[in-house]
Design an enzyme around this catalytic site. Structure first.
Site, PDB file in Angstrom:
ATOM      1  CG  HIS A 123      -3.551   0.578  11.367  1.00  0.00           C
ATOM      2  ND1 HIS A 123      -2.475   1.327  11.774  1.00  0.00           N
ATOM      3  CD2 HIS A 123      -4.406   1.438  10.763  1.00  0.00           C
ATOM      4  CE1 HIS A 123      -2.663   2.589  11.418  1.00  0.00           C
ATOM      5  NE2 HIS A 123      -3.822   2.687  10.808  1.00  0.00           N
TER       6      HIS A 123
ATOM      7  CE  LYS B 258       1.031   4.963   7.119  1.00  0.00           C
ATOM      8  NZ  LYS B 258       0.573   6.313   7.319  1.00  0.00           N
TER       9      LYS B 258
ATOM     10  CG  ASP C 265       2.045   7.187   3.682  1.00  0.00           C
ATOM     11  OD1 ASP C 265       1.039   7.597   3.073  1.00  0.00           O
ATOM     12  OD2 ASP C 265       2.147   7.201   4.921  1.00  0.00           O
TER      13      ASP C 265
ATOM     14  CB  SER D 163      -1.938   6.742   3.220  1.00  0.00           C
ATOM     15  OG  SER D 163      -1.294   7.212   4.358  1.00  0.00           O
TER      16      SER D 163
ATOM     17  NE  ARG E 273      -3.510  11.869   0.744  1.00  0.00           N
ATOM     18  CZ  ARG E 273      -3.712  10.922   1.666  1.00  0.00           C
ATOM     19  NH1 ARG E 273      -2.721  10.171   2.086  1.00  0.00           N
ATOM     20  NH2 ARG E 273      -4.907  10.725   2.153  1.00  0.00           N
TER      21      ARG E 273
HETATM   22  N1  URA Z   1      -3.845   7.932   8.262  1.00  0.00           N
HETATM   23  C1  URA Z   1      -2.837   7.632   7.405  1.00  0.00           C
HETATM   24  O1  URA Z   1      -1.867   6.973   7.762  1.00  0.00           O
HETATM   25  N2  URA Z   1      -2.960   8.068   6.127  1.00  0.00           N
HETATM   26  C2  URA Z   1      -4.015   8.785   5.673  1.00  0.00           C
HETATM   27  O2  URA Z   1      -4.054   9.128   4.507  1.00  0.00           O
HETATM   28  C3  URA Z   1      -5.028   9.095   6.592  1.00  0.00           C
HETATM   29  C4  URA Z   1      -4.915   8.656   7.884  1.00  0.00           C
END
Ligand code: URA
Length: 441
Positions: free
Chosen positions: A82, A187, A161, A183, A168
């Site tokens: 990632h 995933k 999320d 966050s 947020r």
């Molecule tokens: N990318 C994400 O998936 N989450 C965040 O909080 C910031 C960047």
């Protein structure tokens, strides 16, 4: 349990229990906890922080809020990567085939996302016919049979999320390391792989602008991954300039093909080689760094990594002849050279501005509904440390019309700062974080 008490506890700097964290994640996801209470808790978290146990619990709860991909039908240790995102980041197109060619199963769920250029999914879809919507059975079958599948993220991946991130975004609570790390990692945990390699970008085109912030994010994510039973590594790589030369979906596919054919940009190759190395070390395919490097170079040299990308393309409905002969795909209507207006050494490049000029050309999306133009983008010539003379081409814009190209060119040129004194080149890879902490490379 009451949300009011949870907010009060965090406001006073107290540690939240696993039960309290599970309560607010579930309650917020199913709509029982209103936005105003959740916003208040998010601000308290930003001000008082979460410790590593709280962060790991938050991550696991968010991962479990939706579909958890079951990869147990795939033999062997599965590896995922990632990137925290940057300009010209086409590493998945290179790293995934390399690792799969070495026998490591790569079950890659990728995002489309908003940004200067598309995500991996958009890049792959710039190959005519390439299909990224795969049913879970087809996804698993392809990984079992050919070690590689790349599909768009399920809409129900970590929905907690998704909802929290949207809140947020409008309550000034994005920039907290625990919240960002949980966050991203929620995933990754939901995507099911055993080994997770994170590419944490640092610099003017990255989410994290300084090495210190990038290290803190990398450490937080590695800690979460390892606590949750996944072998996790983070590589910190440079984003003070475009990675490689190409920005824009099809241009990036072409550049990825060059690397897989052994004739690509050396810095881009170095980043990809480092990410691939940790994926194969984590899966136990190689025992030492030296062995990993040797194996990676072998699959580039014998063509099997490039063949794996072609196989992926064929299997997912794309036409691999475009990879063998990229010229047949055609080019954007206008090729617009951007010329230096004075001489000097390239001192710095505001990489976010380069990304925004690609966005102006139509290479990315500002809003979810925007349609990407696969052929537009930028090829960068001048990089940090290069000497340029007045009139030298520092980049070429690929555009659909002259007017758009001109406006984007102004932005592109404005991103460059030149100096009269020679400037050192920047490193592509700074270091990595594993369970033992940060190591400079
Ligand atoms: N990318 C994400 O998936 N989450 C965040 O909080 C910031 C960047």
């Amino acid at each position: 349990m009451r949300m009011y008490d949870i907010i009060t506890a965090k406001k006073r700097g107290m540690e939240l229990t696993d039960e309290q964290i599970a309560y607010f994640v579930k309650g917020f996801t199913n709509g029982e906890i209103p936005d105003y209470q959740m916003s208040s808790l998010l601000m308290a978290i930003c001000l008082k922080g979460l410790n590593s146990r709280e962060t790991a619990t938050l991550t696991m709860e968010m991962a479990a809020s939706g579909d958890m991909l079951d990869l147990s039908a795939i033999e062997g240790r599965k590896a995922d990567k990632h990137s925290t995102g940057g300009v010209g980041d086409k590493t998945t197109l290179i790293v995934a085939p390399i690792v799969a060619a070495l026998g490591v199963p790569v079950a890659k769920m990728s995002g489309r996302g908003l940004g200067h250029t598309g995500g991996t999914i958009d890049k792959l879809e710039s190959i005519p016919g390439f299909r990224t919507t795969l049913a879970p059975e087809e996804f698993v079958k392809n990984v079992n049979e050919m070690k590689l599948a790349v599909a768009g993220q399920s809409a129900n991946l970590a929905p907690a999320d998704k909802k929290l991130y949207a809140l947020r975004d409008v309550t000034a609570t994005v920039d907290n390391v625990s919240l960002i790390a949980s966050s991203i990692m929620s995933k990754k945990l939901a995507s099911g792989s055993d080994v997770i390699v994170l590419d944490v970008k640092t610099g003017s085109g990255a989410f994290m602008k300084t090495l210190e912030d990038s290290k803190a994010l990398a450490e937080a994510m590695v800690e979460i991954g390892n606590r949750c039973g996944r072998s996790t590594y983070a590589v910190i790589t440079d984003m003070n300039q475009v990675l490689g030369r190409a920005v824009g979906n099809w241009l990036e596919v072409r550049e990825a093909v060059e690397v897989l054919q052994g004739v690509g940009d050396p810095e881009l190759f170095r980043v990809c080689e480092t990410l691939a190395k940790f994926m194969i070390l984590g899966c136990g395919i190689a025992k030492t760094s030296f062995e990993a490097h040797t194996m990676i170079r072998a699959v580039i040299k014998d063509g099997s990594a490039f063949a794996k990308l072609c196989e992926l393309c064929d299997r997912q409905g794309g036409d691999a002849s475009y990879l063998w002969n990229p010229e047949i795909r055609g080019e954007a209507a206008v090729k617009y050279p951007v010329k230096a207006t004075k001489g000097g050494y390239v001192k710095s490049i505001n990489t976010e501005e380069i990304g925004l000029s690609a966005l102006m050309l139509g290479a990315g999306r500002e809003k979810k509904e925007d349609v990407i133009d696969p052929l537009v983008g930028i090829l960068v010539d001048a990089k940090i440390g290069d000497r340029v003379e007045e009139g030298d081409v520092i980049g070429t814009l690929y555009a659909e019309d002259e007017e758009t190209a001109k406006a984007a060119a102004e932005r592109f040129l404005g991103a460059y700062t030149l100096s009269d004194e020679p400037v050192a080149r920047v490193r592509a890879v700074y270091g990595y974080v594993d369970a033992d902490g940060y190591h400079e490379m």
